[in-house]
Write an enzyme that holds these catalytic residues in place. Structure first.
Site, short mmCIF file in Angstrom:
data_model
loop_
_atom_site.label_atom_id
_atom_site.label_comp_id
_atom_site.label_asym_id
_atom_site.label_seq_id
_atom_site.Cartn_x
_atom_site.Cartn_y
_atom_site.Cartn_z
N CYS A 200 -23.50 13.97 8.75
CA CYS A 200 -23.29 12.52 8.78
C CYS A 200 -22.51 12.11 7.55
CB CYS A 200 -24.63 11.77 8.83
SG CYS A 200 -25.62 11.94 7.33
N CYS B 118 -23.80 12.99 4.09
CA CYS B 118 -23.54 14.34 3.59
C CYS B 118 -22.22 14.38 2.82
CB CYS B 118 -23.48 15.33 4.76
SG CYS B 118 -25.00 15.48 5.71
N ASP C 222 16.88 0.63 1.73
CA ASP C 222 18.08 1.18 1.12
C ASP C 222 19.08 1.42 2.27
OD1 ASP C 222 19.78 2.57 -0.77
OD2 ASP C 222 19.15 4.40 0.25
#
Length: 833
Positions: free
Chosen positions: A116, A119, A526
């Site tokens: 989960c 953890c 650019d």
């Protein structure tokens, strides 16, 4: 020391890795006073390092345990804690550790035991607290951890030991090993779910008659007692086996004085089971074995479905990781011989040559030495059409050769390949958390402690109101809440969105990029290499004599055939595939002027008009009549006069106008920043429909302009490709570099457009906006669910088994909602206004 080889080596397996030993291989290491055969120099070097390091027992224990020598250097054997020092050896680390400046190292690890979001939090905090660990990022969807450490202060083996100390297993990442672990994890989850399901159904068979035995329908006490004992026996494997991961996780959290999600679950299951056991032994009181088994079954069902959903969300990243093959065809004595041998990719060395047959994946980065073919780069760039590759052109590890055999000289291996770099950037992006996710994690961390207090308070209050219901209401409060949904809300959506963008060829390298891209108000471009191709091409041929345009073009291409100049490449590309090509002799290249040569007995000059005029003696043509802003004009002449003018320049990308139009429809401000002169920049802006133009801009000027926009409250997305764009890319709120741009630009960017297909940027904006919407939906659902479910449970309206369904469904819903971001294939995206 190295020992003589066994002449029967072709029939043996490598003592170190277990792979078949190729015929005529000559690698052996003396281990335990016996010459052991190896399949390649890599295994020989690793085995020799193990022996020289006094770790010869590694092989003895390994063989005694497994009965086979088939073990790869990147595997972790059952007694891995005893052998973890092997991972500190440079010879072992070269295949999975990236060395940075000084003693800084970076490695990708697999973490076993992650169940989960709590953890993930625990591992990140524990590992980052170790002295010498510089950073750690754990990806919940893939269970991969990327760790950077100072090797002078801490060794990798110490990090592995530290992870083991909190109940998890970490080992070097290997795609094959990860797939095996996933299948192992999935099978274990299925077994636990099966046991819980069977137990639940059997217990319900006994529970239903007991519920019905009320009022006028009674049940003899001995039958009721027998049913209780039968339910106890059937629930034992559910609690002792199926629910064991919850107890293990809770014990791990409590040892570390943390309150993860497993703590309230284990408390609820354990307390309900023990209370039912006590009632069974005492022969009085209520038993809820059915609720316990149902609760465990629904929790495991939710986690199993969530596991599959997480894997699907991370599918794009996993496909990238698996692109690079494990084996390669190494040419033994190229170019004298084309004899090849099949070796592990880890055994290749820089400068060696490999043969890549049609249908095979490129094993490493390198340059084509011989051959011409088409290469499929779709999984890396999102470009579905194969790319032509000729001698001298670059090949990227993981791409697939389509047509003809290629010989490649290796110049990038392991962690130094482009593919490894992309995976590192992708891991970093998916592990980094935006501010909203960090806030959700902090809330979830305190949530469990608050929940335990609420459960205790609820139990105390109900004890005085209705003692018979106090215990079960407290259990329902413990298990109904779902802080995991809070922690999953953002990572699940980011993983799914990042995977979809990767399929498009838009690589996300920073965790904040999606969130910021969705909020961008100004898109600053650019010109050269971004809105244009960034390379010179032939725009127009103007014949000035009796010859036609194509005839003049063949003459010019023949004169420039041996040159690598940009003009020469543009002219050569214009006649590519022409079966009437000419050959020039006596060519002389005069830098700054042009080239002179003889074709079919006539002398020609190509270059500056003054240079050509010296040969033909005529007046210089008026190139201004061509009306090409910013274009380069070269002249072709022979001794009799002028033949043609060639107009060359940069060309707009064909999809640039589509991107600008799409952004404008969205209400975004589009700005063109260019270092070119005013007339050239405005011509491009006019063709694309860009209203805001700034020309003749220096790198500092671009930077100042972007900062000025930011001071006015704009959220700036900058798109560029060159070295001069690096400062402004770094300063922008979110930056996108073109995949073919400079290394400096890519390093400064938050996203990289690998496909160089500009509409993919527009599709990426769609996905970013949808991702933010889904994250907000997930967080809203997680908060709303807990705000509603906990009071209902505290008031006694939710039973424990109902609470188990609610908790599982909450996490699953968050992940399934995030899966709406997953695109099935490149180009499948739908553009929304």
């Amino acid at each position: 020391m190295n020992s003589p080889v066994n002449p029967q080596s072709a029939a043996l397996e490598c003592f170190h890795c277990g792979q078949p030993i190729p015929p005529h291989s000559h690698y052996a290491v003396e281990i335990g006073h016996v010459a052991r055969e190896m399949c390649c120099r890599g295994c020989q070097a690793v085995a020799q390092a193990i022996v020289d390091g006094g770790l010869e027992d590694y092989y003895r224990h390994r063989t005694a345990k497994s009965g086979t020598a088939a073990l790869d250097a990147s595997e972790v054997v059952p007694e891995w804690l005893r052998q973890a020092k092997l991972y500190d050896l440079p010879e072992v680390q070269h295949s999975f550790v990236r060395q940075e400046a000084g003693e800084v190292r970076e490695a990708s690890l697999i973490l076993e035991g992650i169940v989960c979001a709590a953890c993930v939090w625990l591992n990140e905090h524990h590992i980052s607290s170790l002295p010498g660990v510089l950073s750690v990022e754990v990806n919940y969807s893939t269970h991969r951890a990327r760790v950077r450490w100072d090797n002078a202060r801490i060794q990798l083996s110490e990090i592995l030991h530290a992870v083991a100390a909190i109940g998890y297993t970490a080992h070097p990442f290997d795609p094959g090993r990860q797939e095996q672990l996933f299948q192992k994890e999935r099978q274990a989850a299925l077994r636990r779910l099966f046991i819980a399901g069977i137990g639940m159904m059997q217990v319900m068979m006994y529970a239903v008659p007991m519920y019905l035995a009320s009022g006028d329908v009674t049940m003899p006490p001995w039958i009721a007692s027998m049913m209780r004992w039968a339910s106890l026996v059937l629930t034992l494997p559910v609690v002792g086996y199926s629910a064991w991961p919850f107890f293990l996780g809770a014990w791990r959290d409590l040892k570390l004085r943390q309150a993860g999600m497993d703590v309230p679950v284990a408390l609820g299951v354990g307390a309900a089971f023990l209370a039912s056991v006590y009632a069974t032994l005492a022969g009085s009181g209520e038993v809820y074995f059915d609720s316990v088994s149902m609760f465990v079954f629904f929790l495991l069902s939710g986690r199993f479905l969530e596991m599959g959903a997480r894997r699907k969300a991370a599918d794009a990243a996993e496909k990238l990781v698996k692109l690079q093959p494990a084996m390669a065809n190494r040419l033994v004595d190229f170019p004298a011989s084309w004899s090849d041998e099949l070796v592990p990719v880890s055994a290749l060395s820089l400068g060696e040559h490999v043969l890549i047959r049609p249908g095979e994946a490129v094993p490493a980065d390198g340059l084509v030495e011989q051959g011409a073919s088409q290469v499929d780069e779709s999984l890396l760039t999102g470009e579905s059409r194969p790319v032509a590759k000729l001698a001298g052109e670059r090949l990227i590890a993981g791409t697939v050769n389509v047509d003809s055999p290629l010989v490649m000289r290796v110049d990038g291996l392991g962690q130094d390949t482009v593919l490894s770099g992309i995976v590192r950037l992708l891991d970093r992006a998916m592990a980094e958390k935006p501010a909203l996710a960090q806030l959700a994690d902090r809330v979830a961390g305190w949530f469990v402690l608050a929940l335990l207090l609420i459960a205790a308070l609820t139990g105390a209050i109900w004890y005085f109101i209705e003692p018979a219901r106090a215990f079960w209401i407290t259990v329902a409060v413990l298990v109904v809440s779902c802080p995991c949904a809070l922690s999953l809300a953002t990572p699940a959506a980011l993983t799914a969105a990042t995977g979809s963008l990767t399929r498009l060829g838009l690589l996300t390298t920073r965790g904040h990029a999606l969130e910021t891209l969705a909020r961008a108000t100004h898109f600053v471009f650019d010109k050269t290499g971004t809105l244009t191709h960034g390379r010179m091409s032939l725009l127009e041929v103007v014949p000035l004599g009796a010859l036609t345009g194509p005839q003049c073009l063949r003459l010019a291409a023949a004169l420039e055939h041996a040159s690598e100049h940009a003009i020469a490449r543009a002219l050569s590309a214009a006649v590519e595939g022409d079966d009437q090509a000419l050959e020039a002799s006596e060519t002389v290249n005069l830098p700054g002027s042009g080239v002179e040569g003889v074709i079919d007995g006539r002398r020609y000059r190509l270059g500056r008009q003054q240079f050509a005029a010296e040969l033909c003696g005529g007046a210089v043509p008026d190139a201004a009549l061509l009306g090409r802003n910013g274009a380069t004009t070269v002249a072709l002449a022979d001794e009799s006069g002028w033949l043609a003018l060639f107009v060359l320049g940069d060309t707009l990308r064909p999809d640039a106008a589509e991107l600008v139009a799409g952004l404008t429809r969205r209400g975004k401000a589009v700005v063109l920043l260019s270092g070119d002169q005013e007339d050239a920049a405005r011509q491009v802006a006019k063709e694309l429909g860009i209203q805001l133009v700034r020309a003749a801009m220096t790198p500092q000027g671009k930077l100042d302009y972007v900062r000025e926009l930011q001071c006015d409250g704009a959220v700036v997305a900058m798109v560029g490709d060159g070295v001069n764009d690096a400062p402004v890319l770094a300063a922008a709120d979110v930056s996108i570099a073109m995949g073919g741009g400079t290394q400096v630009a890519r390093a400064s960017a938050d996203m990289i457009l690998l496909s160089e297909h500009l509409p993919h940027l527009h599709a990426g904006l769609d996905i970013a906006v949808r991702a933010q919407r889904i994250i907000r939906q997930n967080l809203a659902w997680a908060f709303a669910y807990n705000l509603l479910a906990i009071p209902l449970a505290a008031l006694g309206y939710i039973t424990p088994w109902m609470a188990g369904i609610g908790m599982s469904a909450s996490s699953l819903l968050v992940v399934l909602n995030a899966l709406r971001l997953v695109q099935s294939e490149p180009g499948s995206e739908k553009k929304t206004p």
